[in-house]
Motif scaffolding. Structure first.
Motif, PDB file in Angstrom:
ATOM      1  N   SER A  61       0.829  -1.211   0.000  1.00  0.00           N
ATOM      2  CA  SER A  61       0.000   0.000   0.000  1.00  0.00           C
ATOM      3  C   SER A  61       0.864   1.263   0.000  1.00  0.00           C
ATOM      4  CB  SER A  61      -0.931  -0.026   1.210  1.00  0.00           C
ATOM      5  OG  SER A  61      -1.711  -1.217   1.184  1.00  0.00           O
ATOM      6  N   ARG A  64       2.375   1.800  -3.469  1.00  0.00           N
ATOM      7  CA  ARG A  64       1.379   2.332  -4.412  1.00  0.00           C
ATOM      8  C   ARG A  64       1.067   3.799  -4.141  1.00  0.00           C
ATOM      9  NH1 ARG A  64      -4.767   1.158  -4.908  1.00  0.00           N
ATOM     10  NH2 ARG A  64      -5.159   1.492  -7.141  1.00  0.00           N
ATOM     11  N   PRO A 165      -2.896   5.161 -14.557  1.00  0.00           N
ATOM     12  CA  PRO A 165      -3.367   4.206 -15.567  1.00  0.00           C
ATOM     13  C   PRO A 165      -4.446   3.270 -15.018  1.00  0.00           C
ATOM     14  CG  PRO A 165      -1.091   3.731 -14.904  1.00  0.00           C
ATOM     15  CD  PRO A 165      -1.473   5.003 -14.238  1.00  0.00           C
ATOM     16  N   ALA A 166      -5.424   2.961 -15.858  1.00  0.00           N
ATOM     17  CA  ALA A 166      -6.529   2.089 -15.456  1.00  0.00           C
ATOM     18  C   ALA A 166      -6.207   0.638 -15.804  1.00  0.00           C
ATOM     19  CB  ALA A 166      -7.802   2.516 -16.177  1.00  0.00           C
ATOM     20  N   LEU A 174      -0.996   1.332 -21.949  1.00  0.00           N
ATOM     21  CA  LEU A 174      -0.046   1.324 -20.828  1.00  0.00           C
ATOM     22  C   LEU A 174       1.257   1.989 -21.242  1.00  0.00           C
ATOM     23  CD1 LEU A 174      -0.670  -2.330 -19.607  1.00  0.00           C
ATOM     24  CD2 LEU A 174      -1.256  -0.236 -18.343  1.00  0.00           C
ATOM     25  N   PHE A 178       2.762   5.616 -19.548  1.00  0.00           N
ATOM     26  CA  PHE A 178       4.081   5.758 -18.921  1.00  0.00           C
ATOM     27  C   PHE A 178       4.996   6.640 -19.759  1.00  0.00           C
ATOM     28  CE2 PHE A 178       4.345   3.213 -15.033  1.00  0.00           C
ATOM     29  CZ  PHE A 178       3.078   2.650 -15.046  1.00  0.00           C
ATOM     30  N   LEU A 191       8.331  -1.415 -13.550  1.00  0.00           N
ATOM     31  CA  LEU A 191       7.485  -0.812 -12.502  1.00  0.00           C
ATOM     32  C   LEU A 191       6.231  -1.633 -12.242  1.00  0.00           C
ATOM     33  CD1 LEU A 191       7.866   2.979 -13.392  1.00  0.00           C
ATOM     34  CD2 LEU A 191       8.737   1.835 -11.333  1.00  0.00           C
ATOM     35  N   SER A 192       5.702  -2.250 -13.292  1.00  0.00           N
ATOM     36  CA  SER A 192       4.518  -3.106 -13.123  1.00  0.00           C
ATOM     37  C   SER A 192       4.830  -4.301 -12.231  1.00  0.00           C
ATOM     38  CB  SER A 192       4.016  -3.618 -14.470  1.00  0.00           C
ATOM     39  OG  SER A 192       3.616  -2.540 -15.292  1.00  0.00           O
ATOM     40  N   SER A 194       5.776  -4.208  -9.478  1.00  0.00           N
ATOM     41  CA  SER A 194       5.223  -3.876  -8.150  1.00  0.00           C
ATOM     42  C   SER A 194       4.095  -4.810  -7.780  1.00  0.00           C
ATOM     43  CB  SER A 194       4.625  -2.468  -8.148  1.00  0.00           C
ATOM     44  OG  SER A 194       5.599  -1.513  -8.345  1.00  0.00           O
ATOM     45  N   ILE A 197       3.561  -7.798  -5.157  1.00  0.00           N
ATOM     46  CA  ILE A 197       3.052  -7.673  -3.778  1.00  0.00           C
ATOM     47  C   ILE A 197       1.675  -7.014  -3.825  1.00  0.00           C
ATOM     48  CG2 ILE A 197       5.279  -7.655  -2.572  1.00  0.00           C
ATOM     49  CD1 ILE A 197       5.158  -4.576  -2.543  1.00  0.00           C
ATOM     50  N   GLN A 199      -2.692  -6.562  -3.029  1.00  0.00           N
ATOM     51  CA  GLN A 199      -4.005  -7.150  -3.287  1.00  0.00           C
ATOM     52  C   GLN A 199      -4.829  -6.255  -4.202  1.00  0.00           C
ATOM     53  OE1 GLN A 199      -5.330  -9.946  -1.149  1.00  0.00           O
ATOM     54  NE2 GLN A 199      -3.222 -10.213  -0.438  1.00  0.00           N
ATOM     55  N   SER A 264      -4.651  -5.438 -17.317  1.00  0.00           N
ATOM     56  CA  SER A 264      -3.415  -4.710 -17.646  1.00  0.00           C
ATOM     57  C   SER A 264      -2.172  -5.545 -17.371  1.00  0.00           C
ATOM     58  CB  SER A 264      -3.362  -3.386 -16.871  1.00  0.00           C
ATOM     59  OG  SER A 264      -3.588  -3.613 -15.489  1.00  0.00           O
TER      60      SER A 264
HETATM   61  C1  HEM Z   1       1.025  -0.388 -15.202  1.00  0.00           C
HETATM   62  C2  HEM Z   1      -0.083   0.223 -14.852  1.00  0.00           C
HETATM   63  C3  HEM Z   1      -0.777  -0.047 -13.546  1.00  0.00           C
HETATM   64  C4  HEM Z   1      -2.093  -0.312 -13.387  1.00  0.00           C
HETATM   65  C5  HEM Z   1      -3.145  -0.359 -14.484  1.00  0.00           C
HETATM   66  C6  HEM Z   1      -2.311  -0.563 -11.984  1.00  0.00           C
HETATM   67  C7  HEM Z   1      -3.531  -0.854 -11.419  1.00  0.00           C
HETATM   68  C8  HEM Z   1      -3.705  -1.308 -10.137  1.00  0.00           C
HETATM   69  C9  HEM Z   1      -4.959  -1.722  -9.590  1.00  0.00           C
HETATM   70  C10 HEM Z   1      -6.302  -1.692 -10.320  1.00  0.00           C
HETATM   71  C11 HEM Z   1      -4.735  -2.165  -8.326  1.00  0.00           C
HETATM   72  C12 HEM Z   1      -5.773  -2.708  -7.348  1.00  0.00           C
HETATM   73  C13 HEM Z   1      -6.559  -1.547  -6.786  1.00  0.00           C
HETATM   74  C14 HEM Z   1      -7.782  -1.973  -6.007  1.00  0.00           C
HETATM   75  O1  HEM Z   1      -8.088  -3.152  -5.914  1.00  0.00           O
HETATM   76  O2  HEM Z   1      -8.424  -1.099  -5.446  1.00  0.00           O
HETATM   77  C15 HEM Z   1      -3.337  -2.002  -8.070  1.00  0.00           C
HETATM   78  C16 HEM Z   1      -2.713  -2.339  -6.901  1.00  0.00           C
HETATM   79  C17 HEM Z   1      -1.382  -2.093  -6.636  1.00  0.00           C
HETATM   80  N1  HEM Z   1      -0.518  -1.392  -7.456  1.00  0.00           N
HETATM   81 FE1  HEM Z   1      -0.811  -0.966  -9.406  1.00  0.00          FE
HETATM   82  N2  HEM Z   1      -1.124  -0.439 -11.327  1.00  0.00           N
HETATM   83  C18 HEM Z   1      -0.162  -0.117 -12.233  1.00  0.00           C
HETATM   84  C19 HEM Z   1       1.156   0.156 -11.962  1.00  0.00           C
HETATM   85  C20 HEM Z   1       1.687   0.191 -10.690  1.00  0.00           C
HETATM   86  C21 HEM Z   1       2.955   0.780 -10.343  1.00  0.00           C
HETATM   87  C22 HEM Z   1       3.881   1.485 -11.315  1.00  0.00           C
HETATM   88  C23 HEM Z   1       3.116   0.579  -8.997  1.00  0.00           C
HETATM   89  C24 HEM Z   1       4.241   1.011  -8.101  1.00  0.00           C
HETATM   90  C25 HEM Z   1       5.381   1.561  -8.506  1.00  0.00           C
HETATM   91  C26 HEM Z   1       1.964  -0.142  -8.536  1.00  0.00           C
HETATM   92  C27 HEM Z   1       1.792  -0.627  -7.263  1.00  0.00           C
HETATM   93  C28 HEM Z   1       0.683  -1.317  -6.830  1.00  0.00           C
HETATM   94  C29 HEM Z   1       0.630  -2.045  -5.584  1.00  0.00           C
HETATM   95  C30 HEM Z   1       1.792  -2.276  -4.648  1.00  0.00           C
HETATM   96  C31 HEM Z   1      -0.683  -2.511  -5.448  1.00  0.00           C
HETATM   97  C32 HEM Z   1      -1.265  -3.274  -4.264  1.00  0.00           C
HETATM   98  C33 HEM Z   1      -1.677  -2.245  -3.214  1.00  0.00           C
HETATM   99  C34 HEM Z   1      -2.279  -2.802  -1.945  1.00  0.00           C
HETATM  100  O3  HEM Z   1      -2.318  -4.011  -1.719  1.00  0.00           O
HETATM  101  O4  HEM Z   1      -2.710  -1.959  -1.120  1.00  0.00           O
HETATM  102  N3  HEM Z   1       1.106  -0.326  -9.570  1.00  0.00           N
HETATM  103  N4  HEM Z   1      -2.733  -1.462  -9.176  1.00  0.00           N
END
Ligand code: HEM
Ligand SMILES: *[C@@H]1O[C@H](CO)[C@@H](O)[C@H](O)[C@H]1NC(C)=O
Ligand SMILES: *[C@@H]1O[C@H](CO)[C@@H](O)[C@H](O)[C@H]1NC(C)=O
Length: 320
Positions: A61, A64, A165-166, A174, A178, A191-192, A194, A197, A199, A264
Protein backbone atom coordinates in the motif's frame (compact mmCIF):
# COMPACT_ATOMS: atom_id res chain seq x y z
CA UNK A 1 10.34 34.37 -16.91
CA UNK A 2 8.13 33.30 -19.78
CA UNK A 3 8.84 29.65 -20.47
CA UNK A 4 6.32 29.50 -23.28
CA UNK A 5 7.04 31.28 -26.54
CA UNK A 6 6.04 30.73 -30.13
CA UNK A 7 8.74 32.42 -32.24
CA UNK A 8 11.13 29.94 -33.81
CA UNK A 9 14.84 30.43 -33.00
CA UNK A 10 14.64 32.35 -29.72
CA UNK A 11 12.11 29.79 -28.62
CA UNK A 12 14.66 27.02 -28.91
CA UNK A 13 17.24 28.76 -26.72
CA UNK A 14 14.58 29.88 -24.30
CA UNK A 15 13.31 26.35 -23.90
CA UNK A 16 16.85 25.06 -23.48
CA UNK A 17 17.40 27.64 -20.75
CA UNK A 18 14.09 26.82 -19.13
CA UNK A 19 14.97 23.14 -19.29
CA UNK A 20 18.33 23.73 -17.59
CA UNK A 21 16.78 25.99 -14.95
CA UNK A 22 14.08 23.39 -14.41
CA UNK A 23 16.75 20.74 -13.85
CA UNK A 24 18.62 22.96 -11.42
CA UNK A 25 15.57 23.91 -9.38
CA UNK A 26 14.40 20.30 -9.33
CA UNK A 27 17.66 19.01 -7.91
CA UNK A 28 17.10 16.58 -5.06
CA UNK A 29 19.84 15.22 -2.84
CA UNK A 30 20.44 12.01 -0.91
CA UNK A 31 21.83 13.99 2.04
CA UNK A 32 19.13 16.65 2.20
CA UNK A 33 18.22 16.00 5.87
CA UNK A 34 21.70 14.99 7.10
CA UNK A 35 22.12 18.07 9.24
CA UNK A 36 18.56 19.38 9.53
CA UNK A 37 17.05 16.09 10.71
CA UNK A 38 19.68 13.36 11.06
CA UNK A 39 17.19 10.81 12.41
CA UNK A 40 14.67 11.29 9.58
CA UNK A 41 15.59 8.17 7.60
CA UNK A 42 15.93 5.86 10.60
CA UNK A 43 12.62 7.09 12.01
CA UNK A 44 10.81 6.31 8.76
CA UNK A 45 12.53 2.95 8.41
CA UNK A 46 11.54 1.71 11.84
CA UNK A 47 7.95 2.91 11.49
CA UNK A 48 7.67 1.13 8.12
CA UNK A 49 9.25 -2.06 9.54
CA UNK A 50 6.76 -2.16 12.35
CA UNK A 51 3.79 -1.42 10.07
CA UNK A 52 4.88 -4.12 7.61
CA UNK A 53 5.49 -6.66 10.34
CA UNK A 54 1.98 -6.18 11.70
CA UNK A 55 0.48 -6.30 8.21
CA UNK A 56 2.67 -7.30 5.25
CA UNK A 57 0.22 -5.79 2.76
CA UNK A 58 0.95 -2.34 4.16
CA UNK A 59 4.28 -2.46 2.31
CA UNK A 60 2.38 -2.78 -0.95
CA UNK A 61 0.00 0.00 0.00
CA UNK A 62 2.84 2.41 0.81
CA UNK A 63 4.56 1.63 -2.49
CA UNK A 64 1.38 2.33 -4.41
CA UNK A 65 0.82 5.57 -2.49
CA UNK A 66 4.11 6.94 -3.85
CA UNK A 67 3.17 5.92 -7.42
CA UNK A 68 -0.23 7.59 -7.18
CA UNK A 69 1.36 10.71 -5.70
CA UNK A 70 4.08 11.00 -8.37
CA UNK A 71 1.92 10.39 -11.44
CA UNK A 72 -0.38 13.29 -10.54
CA UNK A 73 1.47 16.58 -10.96
CA UNK A 74 4.66 15.11 -9.53
CA UNK A 75 5.78 13.71 -6.17
CA UNK A 76 4.38 16.52 -4.04
CA UNK A 77 2.31 14.82 -1.35
CA UNK A 78 -0.88 15.95 -3.11
CA UNK A 79 -2.55 12.57 -2.63
CA UNK A 80 -2.40 13.00 1.16
CA UNK A 81 -4.68 16.05 1.30
CA UNK A 82 -8.12 15.32 2.74
CA UNK A 83 -11.22 16.60 1.02
CA UNK A 84 -13.02 19.35 2.92
CA UNK A 85 -16.26 21.27 2.44
CA UNK A 86 -14.50 23.67 0.10
CA UNK A 87 -11.68 21.52 -1.24
CA UNK A 88 -11.77 18.46 -3.50
CA UNK A 89 -8.53 16.53 -3.59
CA UNK A 90 -7.28 13.25 -5.03
CA UNK A 91 -8.37 10.75 -2.41
CA UNK A 92 -11.76 10.29 -4.01
CA UNK A 93 -10.55 10.14 -7.60
CA UNK A 94 -11.65 6.88 -9.26
CA UNK A 95 -8.29 5.04 -8.98
CA UNK A 96 -7.92 6.03 -5.31
CA UNK A 97 -11.36 5.91 -3.72
CA UNK A 98 -11.88 2.95 -1.42
CA UNK A 99 -8.54 1.67 -2.67
CA UNK A 100 -5.42 3.61 -1.78
CA UNK A 101 -4.27 3.09 1.80
CA UNK A 102 -1.41 3.80 4.19
CA UNK A 103 -2.43 7.31 5.28
CA UNK A 104 -2.36 6.41 8.98
CA UNK A 105 1.21 5.13 8.71
CA UNK A 106 2.26 8.39 7.02
CA UNK A 107 0.50 10.37 9.79
CA UNK A 108 2.32 8.40 12.47
CA UNK A 109 5.70 9.02 10.83
CA UNK A 110 4.92 12.70 10.30
CA UNK A 111 4.02 13.25 13.93
CA UNK A 112 7.21 11.50 15.09
CA UNK A 113 9.25 13.71 12.76
CA UNK A 114 7.40 16.87 13.80
CA UNK A 115 8.41 16.23 17.38
CA UNK A 116 12.04 15.52 16.46
CA UNK A 117 12.56 18.19 13.80
CA UNK A 118 9.53 20.48 13.51
CA UNK A 119 8.73 21.83 10.06
CA UNK A 120 11.65 20.12 8.33
CA UNK A 121 10.69 16.85 6.63
CA UNK A 122 8.10 17.03 3.85
CA UNK A 123 5.21 14.62 3.52
CA UNK A 124 6.23 13.94 -0.10
CA UNK A 125 9.68 12.80 1.06
CA UNK A 126 8.17 10.63 3.80
CA UNK A 127 6.07 8.83 1.16
CA UNK A 128 9.11 8.36 -1.12
CA UNK A 129 11.25 6.89 1.67
CA UNK A 130 8.39 4.74 3.01
CA UNK A 131 7.95 3.24 -0.47
CA UNK A 132 11.62 2.29 -0.65
CA UNK A 133 11.66 0.91 2.91
CA UNK A 134 8.54 -1.13 2.12
CA UNK A 135 10.14 -2.76 -0.91
CA UNK A 136 13.26 -3.56 1.10
CA UNK A 137 11.19 -4.94 4.01
CA UNK A 138 9.51 -7.39 1.61
CA UNK A 139 12.73 -8.55 -0.07
CA UNK A 140 13.38 -6.08 -2.89
CA UNK A 141 16.64 -4.27 -3.64
CA UNK A 142 17.34 -0.94 -2.01
CA UNK A 143 17.99 2.41 -3.69
CA UNK A 144 19.05 5.84 -2.52
CA UNK A 145 16.00 8.06 -2.19
CA UNK A 146 16.83 11.56 -3.35
CA UNK A 147 15.28 14.09 -0.97
CA UNK A 148 14.21 17.69 -0.74
CA UNK A 149 10.72 17.51 -2.23
CA UNK A 150 8.30 20.04 -0.79
CA UNK A 151 4.56 19.61 -0.32
CA UNK A 152 1.88 20.96 -2.60
CA UNK A 153 -0.78 23.39 -1.49
CA UNK A 154 -3.21 21.94 -4.01
CA UNK A 155 -4.37 18.64 -5.42
CA UNK A 156 -6.25 17.70 -8.55
CA UNK A 157 -8.93 15.06 -8.71
CA UNK A 158 -9.22 15.46 -12.48
CA UNK A 159 -5.46 15.02 -12.95
CA UNK A 160 -5.61 11.87 -10.79
CA UNK A 161 -8.39 10.48 -12.98
CA UNK A 162 -6.47 11.36 -16.13
CA UNK A 163 -2.93 10.29 -15.20
CA UNK A 164 -3.19 7.12 -13.12
CA UNK A 165 -3.37 4.21 -15.57
CA UNK A 166 -6.53 2.09 -15.46
CA UNK A 167 -6.50 -1.73 -15.29
CA UNK A 168 -8.63 -1.80 -18.43
CA UNK A 169 -5.81 -0.37 -20.57
CA UNK A 170 -4.36 -2.25 -23.52
CA UNK A 171 -0.60 -2.67 -23.93
CA UNK A 172 -0.39 0.39 -26.14
CA UNK A 173 -2.43 2.37 -23.60
CA UNK A 174 -0.05 1.32 -20.83
CA UNK A 175 2.99 2.21 -22.92
CA UNK A 176 1.61 5.67 -23.64
CA UNK A 177 0.50 6.35 -20.06
CA UNK A 178 4.08 5.76 -18.92
CA UNK A 179 5.62 7.46 -21.93
CA UNK A 180 3.63 10.57 -21.00
CA UNK A 181 5.65 10.58 -17.76
CA UNK A 182 8.98 9.95 -19.51
CA UNK A 183 9.25 6.19 -19.06
CA UNK A 184 10.23 3.60 -21.65
CA UNK A 185 8.20 0.46 -22.21
CA UNK A 186 10.95 -1.49 -20.46
CA UNK A 187 10.67 0.75 -17.38
CA UNK A 188 6.89 0.36 -17.49
CA UNK A 189 7.31 -3.41 -17.35
CA UNK A 190 9.79 -3.14 -14.46
CA UNK A 191 7.49 -0.81 -12.50
CA UNK A 192 4.52 -3.11 -13.12
CA UNK A 193 6.53 -5.72 -11.24
CA UNK A 194 5.22 -3.88 -8.15
CA UNK A 195 2.28 -6.20 -8.53
CA UNK A 196 4.45 -8.95 -7.10
CA UNK A 197 3.05 -7.67 -3.78
CA UNK A 198 -0.36 -6.52 -2.62
CA UNK A 199 -4.00 -7.15 -3.29
CA UNK A 200 -6.75 -6.08 -5.65
CA UNK A 201 -10.51 -5.87 -5.29
CA UNK A 202 -12.83 -8.14 -7.24
CA UNK A 203 -14.35 -5.11 -8.97
CA UNK A 204 -11.09 -4.33 -10.81
CA UNK A 205 -10.56 -7.84 -12.24
CA UNK A 206 -14.09 -9.26 -12.55
CA UNK A 207 -14.37 -8.51 -16.26
CA UNK A 208 -11.13 -10.37 -16.93
CA UNK A 209 -12.32 -13.33 -14.90
CA UNK A 210 -15.63 -13.74 -16.70
CA UNK A 211 -14.95 -12.39 -20.19
CA UNK A 212 -11.35 -13.04 -21.18
CA UNK A 213 -9.78 -16.08 -22.78
CA UNK A 214 -6.13 -15.52 -21.94
CA UNK A 215 -6.57 -16.44 -18.28
CA UNK A 216 -5.40 -19.74 -16.81
CA UNK A 217 -8.50 -21.90 -16.34
CA UNK A 218 -7.60 -23.30 -12.92
CA UNK A 219 -6.58 -19.85 -11.75
CA UNK A 220 -9.87 -18.37 -12.96
CA UNK A 221 -11.92 -21.09 -11.27
CA UNK A 222 -10.25 -20.51 -7.92
CA UNK A 223 -10.68 -16.74 -8.15
CA UNK A 224 -14.38 -17.05 -8.94
CA UNK A 225 -15.02 -18.44 -5.47
CA UNK A 226 -14.33 -15.06 -3.90
CA UNK A 227 -15.18 -12.90 -6.90
CA UNK A 228 -18.68 -13.81 -8.08
CA UNK A 229 -20.11 -12.41 -11.30
CA UNK A 230 -22.11 -10.01 -9.19
CA UNK A 231 -21.54 -8.88 -5.61
CA UNK A 232 -18.40 -9.13 -3.53
CA UNK A 233 -16.89 -6.06 -5.18
CA UNK A 234 -14.48 -5.43 -2.32
CA UNK A 235 -13.30 -9.01 -1.86
CA UNK A 236 -9.53 -9.14 -2.19
CA UNK A 237 -7.22 -11.43 -4.14
CA UNK A 238 -3.43 -11.25 -4.34
CA UNK A 239 -1.94 -9.64 -7.44
CA UNK A 240 0.79 -12.31 -7.28
CA UNK A 241 -0.94 -15.60 -6.57
CA UNK A 242 2.35 -17.35 -5.74
CA UNK A 243 4.06 -15.11 -3.17
CA UNK A 244 1.98 -12.00 -2.42
CA UNK A 245 4.15 -10.67 0.39
CA UNK A 246 7.51 -11.27 -1.21
CA UNK A 247 9.13 -8.75 -3.54
CA UNK A 248 10.42 -11.31 -6.04
CA UNK A 249 9.95 -11.98 -9.77
CA UNK A 250 7.01 -14.40 -9.38
CA UNK A 251 4.70 -11.80 -10.95
CA UNK A 252 6.49 -12.29 -14.29
CA UNK A 253 6.45 -16.09 -13.99
CA UNK A 254 2.71 -15.89 -13.42
CA UNK A 255 2.21 -13.82 -16.55
CA UNK A 256 3.90 -16.55 -18.60
CA UNK A 257 1.22 -19.05 -17.51
CA UNK A 258 -1.65 -16.60 -17.92
CA UNK A 259 -2.00 -15.91 -14.24
CA UNK A 260 -1.96 -12.14 -14.39
CA UNK A 261 -4.78 -10.90 -12.13
CA UNK A 262 -5.56 -7.61 -13.88
CA UNK A 263 -6.30 -7.21 -17.56
CA UNK A 264 -3.42 -4.71 -17.65
CA UNK A 265 -1.05 -7.23 -16.05
CA UNK A 266 -1.70 -9.91 -18.65
CA UNK A 267 -1.36 -7.32 -21.44
CA UNK A 268 2.38 -7.31 -20.72
CA UNK A 269 2.53 -10.93 -21.89
CA UNK A 270 -0.03 -11.39 -24.60
CA UNK A 271 1.96 -11.78 -27.78
CA UNK A 272 3.06 -8.14 -27.97
CA UNK A 273 6.25 -6.12 -27.79
CA UNK A 274 6.83 -6.57 -24.04
CA UNK A 275 6.75 -10.39 -23.98
CA UNK A 276 10.54 -10.59 -24.27
CA UNK A 277 11.01 -8.30 -21.27
CA UNK A 278 8.61 -10.38 -19.18
CA UNK A 279 10.62 -13.47 -20.13
CA UNK A 280 13.84 -11.71 -19.16
CA UNK A 281 12.56 -10.69 -15.72
CA UNK A 282 11.00 -14.09 -15.20
CA UNK A 283 14.38 -15.67 -15.83
CA UNK A 284 16.44 -13.24 -13.78
CA UNK A 285 15.17 -11.83 -10.49
CA UNK A 286 18.32 -9.78 -9.91
CA UNK A 287 17.92 -7.86 -13.18
CA UNK A 288 14.30 -7.16 -12.34
CA UNK A 289 15.15 -5.84 -8.89
CA UNK A 290 17.93 -3.60 -10.21
CA UNK A 291 15.83 -2.21 -13.06
CA UNK A 292 12.95 -1.70 -10.65
CA UNK A 293 15.11 0.25 -8.21
CA UNK A 294 16.44 2.49 -11.01
CA UNK A 295 12.95 3.13 -12.34
CA UNK A 296 11.78 4.03 -8.82
CA UNK A 297 14.50 6.68 -8.52
CA UNK A 298 13.30 8.07 -11.83
CA UNK A 299 9.68 8.01 -10.69
CA UNK A 300 10.66 9.82 -7.50
CA UNK A 301 12.15 12.62 -9.58
CA UNK A 302 8.88 13.47 -11.32
CA UNK A 303 8.33 17.24 -11.00
CA UNK A 304 9.26 17.76 -7.35
CA UNK A 305 8.52 21.11 -5.74
CA UNK A 306 11.81 22.56 -4.54
CA UNK A 307 13.32 25.89 -3.48
CA UNK A 308 10.62 28.37 -2.55
CA UNK A 309 7.82 26.34 -4.15
CA UNK A 310 5.34 24.50 -1.99
CA UNK A 311 5.68 24.14 1.77
CA UNK A 312 6.56 21.67 4.51
CA UNK A 313 3.13 20.67 5.77
CA UNK A 314 2.79 20.21 9.53
CA UNK A 315 -0.07 17.79 9.01
CA UNK A 316 0.10 15.79 5.79
CA UNK A 317 -3.69 15.89 5.45
CA UNK A 318 -3.98 19.68 5.11
CA UNK A 319 -2.13 22.71 3.90
CA UNK A 320 -0.56 24.88 6.62
C1 HEM B 1 1.02 -0.39 -15.20
C2 HEM B 1 -0.08 0.22 -14.85
C3 HEM B 1 -0.78 -0.05 -13.55
C4 HEM B 1 -2.09 -0.31 -13.39
C5 HEM B 1 -3.14 -0.36 -14.48
C6 HEM B 1 -2.31 -0.56 -11.98
C7 HEM B 1 -3.53 -0.85 -11.42
C8 HEM B 1 -3.71 -1.31 -10.14
C9 HEM B 1 -4.96 -1.72 -9.59
C10 HEM B 1 -6.30 -1.69 -10.32
C11 HEM B 1 -4.73 -2.17 -8.33
C12 HEM B 1 -5.77 -2.71 -7.35
C13 HEM B 1 -6.56 -1.55 -6.79
C14 HEM B 1 -7.78 -1.97 -6.01
O1 HEM B 1 -8.09 -3.15 -5.91
O2 HEM B 1 -8.42 -1.10 -5.45
C15 HEM B 1 -3.34 -2.00 -8.07
C16 HEM B 1 -2.71 -2.34 -6.90
C17 HEM B 1 -1.38 -2.09 -6.64
N1 HEM B 1 -0.52 -1.39 -7.46
FE1 HEM B 1 -0.81 -0.97 -9.41
N2 HEM B 1 -1.12 -0.44 -11.33
C18 HEM B 1 -0.16 -0.12 -12.23
C19 HEM B 1 1.16 0.16 -11.96
C20 HEM B 1 1.69 0.19 -10.69
C21 HEM B 1 2.96 0.78 -10.34
C22 HEM B 1 3.88 1.49 -11.32
C23 HEM B 1 3.12 0.58 -9.00
C24 HEM B 1 4.24 1.01 -8.10
C25 HEM B 1 5.38 1.56 -8.51
C26 HEM B 1 1.96 -0.14 -8.54
C27 HEM B 1 1.79 -0.63 -7.26
C28 HEM B 1 0.68 -1.32 -6.83
C29 HEM B 1 0.63 -2.04 -5.58
C30 HEM B 1 1.79 -2.28 -4.65
C31 HEM B 1 -0.68 -2.51 -5.45
C32 HEM B 1 -1.27 -3.27 -4.26
C33 HEM B 1 -1.68 -2.25 -3.21
C34 HEM B 1 -2.28 -2.80 -1.95
O3 HEM B 1 -2.32 -4.01 -1.72
O4 HEM B 1 -2.71 -1.96 -1.12
N3 HEM B 1 1.11 -0.33 -9.57
N4 HEM B 1 -2.73 -1.46 -9.18
C1 LIG C 1 -12.66 26.42 3.81
O1 LIG C 1 -13.48 25.90 4.82
C2 LIG C 1 -12.89 25.93 6.10
C3 LIG C 1 -13.85 25.26 7.04
O2 LIG C 1 -14.18 23.98 6.57
C4 LIG C 1 -12.56 27.36 6.50
O3 LIG C 1 -11.90 27.37 7.74
C5 LIG C 1 -11.68 27.99 5.46
O4 LIG C 1 -11.47 29.35 5.76
C6 LIG C 1 -12.31 27.86 4.08
N1 LIG C 1 -11.37 28.37 3.10
C7 LIG C 1 -11.74 29.15 2.11
C8 LIG C 1 -10.63 29.60 1.19
O5 LIG C 1 -12.89 29.49 1.90
C1 LIG D 1 -2.20 -22.96 -15.93
O1 LIG D 1 -1.50 -23.14 -14.71
C2 LIG D 1 -0.88 -24.41 -14.56
C3 LIG D 1 -0.21 -24.44 -13.20
O2 LIG D 1 -1.08 -24.08 -12.19
C4 LIG D 1 0.13 -24.64 -15.66
O3 LIG D 1 0.69 -25.91 -15.53
C5 LIG D 1 -0.53 -24.47 -17.01
O4 LIG D 1 0.44 -24.55 -18.02
C6 LIG D 1 -1.22 -23.12 -17.08
N1 LIG D 1 -1.94 -22.98 -18.35
C7 LIG D 1 -1.57 -22.10 -19.29
C8 LIG D 1 -2.46 -22.07 -20.49
O5 LIG D 1 -0.63 -21.35 -19.18
Amino acid sequence: MACESSSAKPAFFLSLLCFLLGMASAQLSGTFYSSSCPSALSTIKSAVSSAVSSEARMGASLLRLHFHDCFVNGCDGSILLDDTANFTGEKNAAPNANSVRGFDVIDTIKSQLESKCPGVVSCADIVAVAARDSVVALGGSSWTVLLGRRDSTTASQSAANANIPAPTLSLSGLISAFSNKGFTAKEMVALSGSHTIGQARCTVFRARLYNENNINATFATSLKASCPSSGGDNNLSPLDTTSPTSFDNAYFKNLQIQKGLLHSDQQLFSGGSTDAQVNAYSGNAATFKTDFANAMVKMGNLSPLTGSNGQIRKNCRRVN
